[in-house]
Design an enzyme around this catalytic site. Sequence first.
Site, PDB file in Angstrom:
ATOM      1  N   ALA A 129       0.440  -1.491   0.392  1.00  0.00           N
ATOM      2  CA  ALA A 129      -0.414  -0.012   0.008  1.00  0.00           C
ATOM      3  C   ALA A 129       0.723   1.302  -0.236  1.00  0.00           C
ATOM      4  CB  ALA A 129      -0.928  -0.078   1.133  1.00  0.00           C
ATOM      5  N   ASP A 130       0.398   2.117  -0.435  1.00  0.00           N
ATOM      6  CA  ASP A 130       1.250   3.645  -0.468  1.00  0.00           C
ATOM      7  C   ASP A 130       0.429   4.438  -0.469  1.00  0.00           C
ATOM      8  OD1 ASP A 130       3.625   4.810  -1.005  1.00  0.00           O
ATOM      9  OD2 ASP A 130       2.559   5.887  -2.267  1.00  0.00           O
ATOM     10  N   THR A 131       0.202   5.495   0.903  1.00  0.00           N
ATOM     11  CA  THR A 131      -0.891   6.364   1.301  1.00  0.00           C
ATOM     12  C   THR A 131       0.380   7.824   1.007  1.00  0.00           C
ATOM     13  OG1 THR A 131      -1.181   5.565   2.946  1.00  0.00           O
ATOM     14  CG2 THR A 131      -2.189   7.234   3.332  1.00  0.00           C
TER      15      THR A 131
END
Length: 276
Positions: A129-131
């Site tokens: 994931a990347d936020t």
Amino acid sequence: MSKSLLPSEPPPPYEDEPGSNAQKTSASGTSGARRAPPGPPPLLNLPALNTLRRERVVLASASPRRRQLLAQIGLTNIDVCPSKFAEDLPHELGALNYVLETASAKAQEVYRREIDNTERGEPAIIISADTIIVSHAGRILEKPRGEQDHINMLKMLRDQVEHKVMTAVVVMKPLESAVEPGYRMETHVEETTVKFDAHVTDELILAYVRTRDGNDKAGGYGIQTAGSILIEKIEGAYDNVVGLPLRSTLRLIEKVMEPEEDELGGDMFVEEEDEE
């Protein structure tokens, strides 16, 4: 990951279950309801999750918040293998492409490194994931580089009032078949709108920055910790702001765990880039 992240107390009974307050005050004292078993609440009884609890689940992130969120759906035996991807893609890609390509590159880097792991075995799935934070003016914000950058970042988010939190989630499953690229990958980008309190003072921002609570987070604040004092409201998924939208992640897990034979005759490697 320790199973202490899961609830340890028995679940409360329904009102019509033996042992509940309603049962204790009932005149008849009879009920056909089954008594809740002792011990902690049962895990989510879903086929994909039941299978993965016996397999190697790799999280391509060192974020303790993402591990804690996965524990909420009963995935506690997580093998943490942080991605070594440089995360240096150009912001000119635009927020959606930037966050999605970064999360995908993280998963692919870990896949190449772990697929032939002779000690721990092949991963059953890889989750990455990347936020990012996207300011009202469209600027992509990373983690603050220092105290003054941190202060300036939070002042900007306050003064612009609203911003978006975007998290790209990638779930990858290595395939038994030799068909390129050797894995199936499902993706999703979740958006949540966050509104800062316009009346937050410079003094409060400075006090928060000096707690160092948000110095390792995109945008410089944590909604699940003291950073919540900066926020007036959100529109969308709360856990997306924390770092992993669980509803969407579970949907990707179930999709990628479908038997390979169900995909014959179709394109099993098409990535879903839906945005909510």
